[in-house]
Write a protein that holds these residues in place. Sequence first.
Motif, PDB file in Angstrom:
ATOM      1  N   ARG A 329       0.821  -1.214   0.000  1.00 44.13           N
ATOM      2  CA  ARG A 329       0.000   0.000   0.000  1.00 44.13           C
ATOM      3  C   ARG A 329       0.858   1.269   0.000  1.00 44.13           C
ATOM      4  O   ARG A 329       0.366   2.345  -0.325  1.00 44.13           O
ATOM      5  CB  ARG A 329      -0.945   0.007   1.200  1.00 44.13           C
ATOM      6  CG  ARG A 329      -0.264  -0.014   2.550  1.00 44.13           C
ATOM      7  CD  ARG A 329      -1.230   0.406   3.666  1.00 44.13           C
ATOM      8  NE  ARG A 329      -2.429  -0.384   3.719  1.00 44.13           N
ATOM      9  CZ  ARG A 329      -2.622  -1.424   4.524  1.00 44.13           C
ATOM     10  NH1 ARG A 329      -1.640  -1.813   5.333  1.00 44.13           N
ATOM     11  NH2 ARG A 329      -3.760  -2.087   4.538  1.00 44.13           N
ATOM     12  N   HIS A 334       0.277   1.785  -6.248  1.00 46.94           N
ATOM     13  CA  HIS A 334      -0.801   0.934  -5.740  1.00 46.94           C
ATOM     14  C   HIS A 334      -2.121   1.691  -5.701  1.00 46.94           C
ATOM     15  O   HIS A 334      -3.165   1.136  -6.068  1.00 46.94           O
ATOM     16  CB  HIS A 334      -0.471   0.424  -4.338  1.00 46.94           C
ATOM     17  CG  HIS A 334      -1.568  -0.401  -3.731  1.00 46.94           C
ATOM     18  ND1 HIS A 334      -1.878  -1.659  -4.186  1.00 46.94           N
ATOM     19  CD2 HIS A 334      -2.454  -0.124  -2.725  1.00 46.94           C
ATOM     20  CE1 HIS A 334      -2.892  -2.145  -3.485  1.00 46.94           C
ATOM     21  NE2 HIS A 334      -3.260  -1.230  -2.583  1.00 46.94           N
ATOM     22  N   SER A 342      -5.745  -5.453  -7.429  1.00 47.44           N
ATOM     23  CA  SER A 342      -5.829  -6.347  -6.265  1.00 47.44           C
ATOM     24  C   SER A 342      -7.233  -6.907  -6.124  1.00 47.44           C
ATOM     25  O   SER A 342      -7.426  -8.115  -5.887  1.00 47.44           O
ATOM     26  CB  SER A 342      -5.435  -5.597  -4.987  1.00 47.44           C
ATOM     27  OG  SER A 342      -4.076  -5.235  -5.014  1.00 47.44           O
ATOM     28  N   LEU A 361      -1.019  -6.318   2.631  1.00 48.17           N
ATOM     29  CA  LEU A 361      -0.756  -5.024   1.992  1.00 48.17           C
ATOM     30  C   LEU A 361       0.444  -4.289   2.561  1.00 48.17           C
ATOM     31  O   LEU A 361       0.731  -3.173   2.130  1.00 48.17           O
ATOM     32  CB  LEU A 361      -1.999  -4.130   2.103  1.00 48.17           C
ATOM     33  CG  LEU A 361      -3.258  -4.640   1.391  1.00 48.17           C
ATOM     34  CD1 LEU A 361      -4.435  -3.713   1.664  1.00 48.17           C
ATOM     35  CD2 LEU A 361      -3.009  -4.759  -0.111  1.00 48.17           C
TER      36      LEU A 361
END
Length: 414
Positions: A329, A334, A342, A361
């Motif tokens: 993360r 991301h 994801s 994460l």
Amino acid sequence: MTSAPPKPRCWFFLSYAHSQPLPGREETDTDGNVRIFFRHLSAEVAKLTGAREGATVGFFAGLAEPGSDWRAVQGEMLAVADVFVALHSPNYFNRSWPMREREAFLQRLSTVLPAPEQRLRHVVPVLWVPLPPWEDTPEHGAALALGQGVPEYAENGLRALCMLRGYEPAYRRILERLARHIVDVARTSPVRPSAPMRLDDVRIERQAVRPAGDTEKPFLVSVLCPTLDHLPPGRSATPYGATRQRWRPFGAMRELPVADYAANTAERRGLPTRIIDSTQDGAVELFDSCPTLLLVDPWTLATPGGGDVLTLVAKHLHPWVVCLVVADRQDPEHAGRGADLSAEVTARLGRVGARQIVTVLDVDELAYRMPAIVESTRKEYLSTGMVFPPQGPHETRPTLRGRQDGPGTTGREN
């Protein structure tokens, strides 16, 4: 300007059943008796070579300084050591790191010593802990030969001789014999130093060197992620390597690929472990018969043909295959696209039949959850994988009344 003093000669490199330190943890899982034995062997070698008292004449993993680049230190010493001493035990063949040390040293020897018999003299197997009687290794005979005339060695292994005072005369005989061999080989067949070995680049087939009688299924760690030559458009190359096994998703854990981290965690629980690339021919079929942890990078879906990769593994996602979706993360890429990928890869894995899907994460969450994930993967295989094998041909099972040839047969011979 004065030149740096020459480094002391490394007469031997001691290899034993240990794992690479996990990030943030300096200790290796060093058997205290290995440290004692290393100190005794070093003293014997120093006495034979005339080294000054306290001089370092050999190396083992426990000597690496806290905070140092542990893998780089290992590679440097393997590049200058004259003799490789391997402490054989059942766990020695379950651990990826000693197998990697061994393979790196053999690769170095192959470039400087053309004759196989010359190279064999530089690798000295020692029976540290006896192997079960049904197991064997290509070097087991050489390990036993070291203890010729010392029956306590073959019966108990050198570790027991090192630990117990009653075995001290036998222990000293083996110790002195080993030290003489090291010095003799190093003096009569010297090996010139090479460039530092990059152990990360050394790949080994652990099954090829495991004891021939071992029937325990390896714990598989498989990886689905992009590689440097197959990146998603616009994706940063920083987390990736030349192979899928080199994937490093977290900036805080750049020194250890996530596949190695997972394998290391399994090895520390005594599990024989193997890292595979499930996209290689036939590799995914190993999922059918082994506990498997499948590490998935969501960015796989953004590569050309990424959806086909998931289709490839779909038929092999048995209940004992745990899919671990790994993303960072903190990765600037991301937010937005990475997060969407994801969610998408998790949904697709569910649609193609994955029973267990876990998402992490950040690196702290990975470190906290990995031991439980490994343990649950193994337990799921033991409870379902061996009771309900996948469809297809299977070996018939022997019974006390004969062999079961199929449904409805008694197995009795006429």
